[in-house]
Design a protein around this motif. Structure first.
Motif, PDB file in Angstrom:
ATOM      1  N   PRO A   1     -14.790 -40.264  24.928  1.00 51.42           N
ATOM      2  CA  PRO A   1     -13.639 -39.612  25.559  1.00 51.42           C
ATOM      3  C   PRO A   1     -14.050 -38.351  26.314  1.00 51.42           C
ATOM      4  CG  PRO A   1     -13.651 -39.187  23.203  1.00 51.42           C
ATOM      5  CD  PRO A   1     -14.748 -40.172  23.465  1.00 51.42           C
ATOM      6  N   ARG A   2     -13.341 -38.070  27.407  1.00 51.13           N
ATOM      7  CA  ARG A   2     -13.576 -36.851  28.182  1.00 51.13           C
ATOM      8  C   ARG A   2     -12.873 -35.698  27.471  1.00 51.13           C
ATOM      9  NH1 ARG A   2     -14.516 -35.579  33.868  1.00 51.13           N
ATOM     10  NH2 ARG A   2     -13.674 -33.510  34.243  1.00 51.13           N
ATOM     11  N   LEU A   3     -13.665 -34.790  26.887  1.00 52.56           N
ATOM     12  CA  LEU A   3     -13.095 -33.706  26.086  1.00 52.56           C
ATOM     13  C   LEU A   3     -13.201 -32.338  26.756  1.00 52.56           C
ATOM     14  CD1 LEU A   3     -14.449 -34.822  22.605  1.00 52.56           C
ATOM     15  CD2 LEU A   3     -12.181 -35.203  23.574  1.00 52.56           C
ATOM     16  N   GLU A   4     -13.871 -32.271  27.879  1.00 56.02           N
ATOM     17  CA  GLU A   4     -14.033 -31.042  28.649  1.00 56.02           C
ATOM     18  C   GLU A   4     -14.588 -29.911  27.788  1.00 56.02           C
ATOM     19  OE1 GLU A   4     -10.259 -30.702  30.616  1.00 56.02           O
ATOM     20  OE2 GLU A   4     -10.747 -32.343  31.963  1.00 56.02           O
ATOM     21  N   LEU A   5     -13.942 -28.737  27.780  1.00 60.64           N
ATOM     22  CA  LEU A   5     -14.491 -27.599  27.035  1.00 60.64           C
ATOM     23  C   LEU A   5     -14.609 -27.874  25.534  1.00 60.64           C
ATOM     24  CD1 LEU A   5     -12.809 -24.525  28.735  1.00 60.64           C
ATOM     25  CD2 LEU A   5     -15.237 -24.961  28.515  1.00 60.64           C
ATOM     26  N   PHE A   6     -13.630 -28.578  24.986  1.00 62.77           N
ATOM     27  CA  PHE A   6     -13.706 -28.894  23.566  1.00 62.77           C
ATOM     28  C   PHE A   6     -14.916 -29.782  23.267  1.00 62.77           C
ATOM     29  CE2 PHE A   6     -12.626 -31.696  19.966  1.00 62.77           C
ATOM     30  CZ  PHE A   6     -12.677 -30.732  18.980  1.00 62.77           C
ATOM     31  N   GLY A   7     -15.320 -30.609  24.209  1.00 58.49           N
ATOM     32  CA  GLY A   7     -16.509 -31.442  24.025  1.00 58.49           C
ATOM     33  C   GLY A   7     -17.760 -30.611  23.824  1.00 58.49           C
ATOM     34  N   ALA A   8     -17.868 -29.501  24.545  1.00 62.11           N
ATOM     35  CA  ALA A   8     -19.016 -28.607  24.371  1.00 62.11           C
ATOM     36  C   ALA A   8     -19.003 -27.966  22.988  1.00 62.11           C
ATOM     37  CB  ALA A   8     -19.018 -27.539  25.460  1.00 62.11           C
ATOM     38  N   VAL A   9     -17.820 -27.562  22.548  1.00 62.11           N
ATOM     39  CA  VAL A   9     -17.684 -26.969  21.213  1.00 62.11           C
ATOM     40  C   VAL A   9     -18.031 -28.004  20.145  1.00 62.11           C
ATOM     41  CG1 VAL A   9     -16.040 -25.998  19.563  1.00 62.11           C
ATOM     42  CG2 VAL A   9     -15.976 -25.288  21.957  1.00 62.11           C
ATOM     43  N   LEU A  10     -17.493 -29.187  20.290  1.00 66.71           N
ATOM     44  CA  LEU A  10     -17.739 -30.248  19.318  1.00 66.71           C
ATOM     45  C   LEU A  10     -19.214 -30.628  19.278  1.00 66.71           C
ATOM     46  CD1 LEU A  10     -16.631 -32.290  17.302  1.00 66.71           C
ATOM     47  CD2 LEU A  10     -16.192 -33.828  19.238  1.00 66.71           C
TER      48      LEU A  10
ATOM     49  N   VAL B   1     -23.468 -32.595  24.863  1.00 67.26           N
ATOM     50  CA  VAL B   1     -22.496 -31.817  25.637  1.00 67.26           C
ATOM     51  C   VAL B   1     -22.126 -32.569  26.912  1.00 67.26           C
ATOM     52  CG1 VAL B   1     -22.228 -29.743  27.057  1.00 67.26           C
ATOM     53  CG2 VAL B   1     -23.049 -29.539  24.723  1.00 67.26           C
ATOM     54  N   TYR B   2     -23.128 -33.076  27.614  1.00 68.60           N
ATOM     55  CA  TYR B   2     -22.864 -33.821  28.847  1.00 68.60           C
ATOM     56  C   TYR B   2     -21.965 -35.029  28.579  1.00 68.60           C
ATOM     57  CZ  TYR B   2     -23.626 -36.811  32.888  1.00 68.60           C
ATOM     58  OH  TYR B   2     -23.435 -37.617  33.966  1.00 68.60           O
ATOM     59  N   LEU B   3     -22.302 -35.786  27.529  1.00 75.94           N
ATOM     60  CA  LEU B   3     -21.533 -36.988  27.226  1.00 75.94           C
ATOM     61  C   LEU B   3     -20.092 -36.672  26.844  1.00 75.94           C
ATOM     62  CD1 LEU B   3     -24.155 -39.013  25.153  1.00 75.94           C
ATOM     63  CD2 LEU B   3     -23.460 -39.399  27.529  1.00 75.94           C
ATOM     64  N   LEU B   4     -19.895 -35.625  26.048  1.00 69.91           N
ATOM     65  CA  LEU B   4     -18.550 -35.313  25.579  1.00 69.91           C
ATOM     66  C   LEU B   4     -17.722 -34.526  26.591  1.00 69.91           C
ATOM     67  CD1 LEU B   4     -19.258 -34.534  21.826  1.00 69.91           C
ATOM     68  CD2 LEU B   4     -18.160 -36.557  22.793  1.00 69.91           C
ATOM     69  N   VAL B   5     -18.356 -33.693  27.376  1.00 74.02           N
ATOM     70  CA  VAL B   5     -17.600 -32.934  28.378  1.00 74.02           C
ATOM     71  C   VAL B   5     -17.095 -33.862  29.477  1.00 74.02           C
ATOM     72  CG1 VAL B   5     -17.827 -31.218  30.216  1.00 74.02           C
ATOM     73  CG2 VAL B   5     -18.651 -30.693  27.935  1.00 74.02           C
ATOM     74  N   TYR B   6     -17.956 -34.768  29.958  1.00 77.16           N
ATOM     75  CA  TYR B   6     -17.599 -35.626  31.076  1.00 77.16           C
ATOM     76  C   TYR B   6     -17.138 -37.024  30.655  1.00 77.16           C
ATOM     77  CZ  TYR B   6     -19.709 -31.934  33.762  1.00 77.16           C
ATOM     78  OH  TYR B   6     -20.002 -30.718  34.306  1.00 77.16           O
ATOM     79  N   GLY B   7     -17.194 -37.343  29.373  1.00 83.53           N
ATOM     80  CA  GLY B   7     -16.725 -38.633  28.900  1.00 83.53           C
ATOM     81  C   GLY B   7     -17.556 -39.801  29.392  1.00 83.53           C
TER      82      GLY B   7
END
Length: 152
Positions: free
Chosen positions: A121-130, A110-116
């Motif tokens: 890539p920086r995915l923000e909220l979608f990063g947490a979902v993914l 989650v940290y890696l995907l939310v903040y890129g």
């Protein structure tokens, strides 16, 4: 997913292993079928937020989540079915260990995907979902691959 536990436990206690396996299979099919209405409801998230008069800024960020979130429903429900099944057959340890290992993995992902971070890539909220969807899929696959032979 709650009925899986008593059905599997009763069959396990009676020594009817075919019914134990049938309870799990039925639970997995039920989870799949239950996911369709949940996904349909979630895919209409923006319209639901509009109906409740939510602010445009909230709708903008949540509408993307609502359209992308449904992909995580099936693995989450399958995992719940397996948890209920394993408790019913008096084997909660494997799913507990898999879950405990997945918690830090989910947090890092989650940290890696939310903040890129680290070139992701920086995915923000979608990063947490993914991240949560990927971890749920990995947990389910880990359980199936490692414990398929040990099903009662």
């Amino acid at each position: 997913m709650a009925p899986i536990a008593p059905l599997a436990a009763q069959s396990y206690g009676a020594g009817n292993l075919a019914m134990v396996q049938r309870a799990l299979r039925t639970g997995l099919w039920t989870a799949l079928l239950r996911s369709f209405p949940i996904m349909a409801f979630a895919s209409r998230g923006e319209q639901i937020l509009l109906a409740f008069g939510q602010a445009q800024t909230l709708r903008g960020s949540l509408s993307n989540i609502c359209s992308d979130w449904p992909c995580g429903v099936v693995p989450a429900l399958w995992l719940q079915a397996i948890r209920n099944f394993m408790v019913a057959v008096n084997r909660p340890e494997p799913i507990s260990w898999i879950t405990l290992a997945a918690i830090p993995l989910n947090a890092v992902l989650v940290y890696l995907l939310v903040y890129g971070k680290f070139g992701l890539p920086r995915l923000e909220l979608f990063g947490a979902v993914l991240a949560s969807t990927l971890v749920n899929c990995a947990m389910f696959l880990r359980f199936v691959v490692c414990h398929n032979a040990s099903f009662p």
